[in-house]
Design an enzyme around this catalytic site. Sequence first.
Site, PDB file in Angstrom:
ATOM      1  N   ASP A 104      27.216  48.685   9.839  1.00 25.75           N
ATOM      2  CA  ASP A 104      26.680  49.858  10.550  1.00 25.75           C
ATOM      3  C   ASP A 104      25.157  49.877  10.464  1.00 25.75           C
ATOM      4  O   ASP A 104      24.469  50.271  11.407  1.00 25.75           O
ATOM      5  CB  ASP A 104      27.254  51.164   9.973  1.00 25.75           C
ATOM      6  CG  ASP A 104      28.555  51.568  10.668  1.00 25.75           C
ATOM      7  OD1 ASP A 104      29.211  50.684  11.255  1.00 25.75           O
ATOM      8  OD2 ASP A 104      28.919  52.763  10.626  1.00 25.75           O
TER       9      ASP A 104
ATOM     10  N   TYR B 108      39.702  49.173   0.413  1.00 26.38           N
ATOM     11  CA  TYR B 108      40.488  49.804   1.472  1.00 26.38           C
ATOM     12  C   TYR B 108      41.994  49.530   1.335  1.00 26.38           C
ATOM     13  O   TYR B 108      42.702  49.428   2.325  1.00 26.38           O
ATOM     14  CB  TYR B 108      39.974  49.372   2.850  1.00 26.38           C
ATOM     15  CG  TYR B 108      38.582  49.873   3.158  1.00 26.38           C
ATOM     16  CD1 TYR B 108      37.898  50.668   2.234  1.00 26.38           C
ATOM     17  CD2 TYR B 108      37.933  49.586   4.334  1.00 26.38           C
ATOM     18  CE1 TYR B 108      36.625  51.138   2.486  1.00 26.38           C
ATOM     19  CE2 TYR B 108      36.658  50.054   4.606  1.00 26.38           C
ATOM     20  CZ  TYR B 108      36.006  50.822   3.673  1.00 26.38           C
ATOM     21  OH  TYR B 108      34.744  51.289   3.935  1.00 26.38           O
TER      22      TYR B 108
ATOM     23  N   ASP C  91      22.964  45.792  -2.729  1.00 18.35           N
ATOM     24  CA  ASP C  91      21.877  46.770  -2.587  1.00 18.35           C
ATOM     25  C   ASP C  91      20.604  46.083  -2.073  1.00 18.35           C
ATOM     26  O   ASP C  91      19.905  46.607  -1.204  1.00 18.35           O
ATOM     27  CB  ASP C  91      21.631  47.544  -3.887  1.00 18.35           C
ATOM     28  CG  ASP C  91      21.725  46.667  -5.121  1.00 18.35           C
ATOM     29  OD1 ASP C  91      22.009  45.467  -5.001  1.00 18.35           O
ATOM     30  OD2 ASP C  91      21.501  47.197  -6.233  1.00 18.35           O
TER      31      ASP C  91
ATOM     32  N   ASP D  93      31.534  47.056   5.715  1.00 13.02           N
ATOM     33  CA  ASP D  93      31.597  48.257   6.546  1.00 13.02           C
ATOM     34  C   ASP D  93      30.217  48.905   6.605  1.00 13.02           C
ATOM     35  O   ASP D  93      29.709  49.249   7.677  1.00 13.02           O
ATOM     36  CB  ASP D  93      32.633  49.226   5.937  1.00 13.02           C
ATOM     37  CG  ASP D  93      33.011  50.339   6.896  1.00 13.02           C
ATOM     38  OD1 ASP D  93      32.520  50.333   8.046  1.00 13.02           O
ATOM     39  OD2 ASP D  93      33.788  51.221   6.493  1.00 13.02           O
TER      40      ASP D  93
ATOM     41  N   LYS E  21      28.361  42.230  -5.597  1.00 15.18           N
ATOM     42  CA  LYS E  21      27.735  43.002  -6.675  1.00 15.18           C
ATOM     43  C   LYS E  21      28.298  42.471  -7.998  1.00 15.18           C
ATOM     44  O   LYS E  21      28.734  43.233  -8.867  1.00 15.18           O
ATOM     45  CB  LYS E  21      28.049  44.499  -6.464  1.00 15.18           C
ATOM     46  CG  LYS E  21      27.292  45.457  -7.347  1.00 15.18           C
ATOM     47  CD  LYS E  21      25.832  45.617  -6.976  1.00 15.18           C
ATOM     48  CE  LYS E  21      25.129  46.506  -7.984  1.00 15.18           C
ATOM     49  NZ  LYS E  21      23.684  46.639  -7.720  1.00 15.18           N
TER      50      LYS E  21
HETATM   51 MG    MG Z   1      32.704  51.788   9.886  1.00 19.50          MG
END
Ligand code: MG
Length: 330
Positions: free
Chosen positions: A229, A123, A201, A225, A169
Site C-alpha cells: 500500500d 493472516y 521498518d 500488505d 524482521k
Molecule cells: Mg491491503
Amino acid sequence: MRKVVVIKGDGIGKEVIPEAVRVIRQVTDKLEWIPAHMGLECNAIYGWYLPPRTIELVHESDAVLFGAITTPIADPNYRSPLLFLRRELDLYANVRPAKKLLPNIGVGDLDMVLVRENTEGMYTGIEREEGDAIILERKVSEKACRRIVRYAISLSKRRGLKRIHCVHKANVIRRSDGLFRRVFFEEMEGSGLEAREMLVDAAAAALITKPKEFQCIVTLNLYGDILSDEAAALVGGLGFTPCGNIGERHAVFEPCHGSAPDIAGKGMANPTATILSGTMMLRHLGLCQEAERIEGALKRAYLDGVSTPDAGGHYSTVAFTDEVVRRLDA
Ligand code: MG
Ligand code: NAI
C-alpha cells in the site's frame, strides 16, 4: 476459449469491473466471461458471502477478475471470503507491481514488483483467548517460504531483473522470520540474481528515500500488505495499482483498493487499477500484445489530460473508460 470468472463485489467494485471488462473485450474475443457473486450485497440477496456456486465456478476458471467487497463491521462471526478464496485456490503468491504509469503521476520514482506470501503469516485467522489476552497464531512454514521465494526468483528472471530484496524482521522475530530469511538465501544460491535483505521498518523508509534500490521485494504476508500500500501511494494511489493472486492452477486479479463506500455510487472511481489488473490477467493468459495495447491506450489518455477526480481530473468512471477505448488503435 479461456474462462474468466468476473466478480464485481460491492461498492466501486460494481463500477470499475464492468469498465475493465469493456476495455478487454475490445482487444480480444478469446475469453469467455462468466459472472459470479460474492460479498456483502451477495450475502443480503443470497444469504452467502461466498456462495457455493461461486466456489465451483472459480475452480473451473482459468482466471478470476475481482472488484472489491465491503467488510461488515458488526458481524463478529464474519470470515473474509477473499481470504477463504485465496486459501481454497491456494493462491500463494500475491504480486503487486508498483510502477509509475507516467512521470507526472505519483511521487516516488519506483519501478518494482512486490511478491507477498499470501497464505500464512499473521493472516491465519486463528485467534484464541488466554486470560485477558488474545493470542494470534502466526504461521511461517518452510514449504510456503520456499515456494514464495522460488516464485519471486522465476518472476525476476522473466522480467530481466537483477536483484531481490528479502524483507523481514528476523532480528526480533528470530525463529519464524529467521526461517524465511534462511530459505531465501538457500534458494537464491546459484540463481544468478543478487540476494539482498532489509528489515521491514528500514524497507518502509527506503521505499521513500531510496526507491531506485528496489527491483523485487519478497516478503511475508503482513509486511507485504503494508509495504505494497505504501508503494501504491508512491506511484499514484490506490486508484492506480493492480494485483494478482497466483497459484499453481488458479489466479485472481484485483485492484489493490477496497469498495470505497465514500465514493461508491457517484460514478467517480478510477478504473485504472482494475484495467491494469486486467492487463496482468491477459499476460498471465498469454495475451501479451493485447495487454500492451490497453496499457498504451491508458498512457495516451493520461498524457492527453484525461483523468478521474482522485488524479485531479473531472472525468467519470465511464467517461474515462470511453477515452481509453477511443485510444486503443491510436
Ligand atoms: Mg491491503
Ligand atoms: P478503500 O481502498 O476502499 O478506500 C480508501 C480511500 O481510497 C477512499 O477514500 C477511497 O475513496 C479511495 N479510493 C480507493 N479506490 C479508489 C479508486 N479506484 N478511485 C478513486 N478513489 C479510490 O479502503 P477502505 O476505505 O479502508 O475500505 C473500504 C471497504 O473496502 C472496507 O469494508 C474494507 O474492508 C474493504 N476492502 C476490501 C478489499 C478487497 O475486497 N480486496 C481491500 C481493501 C479494503
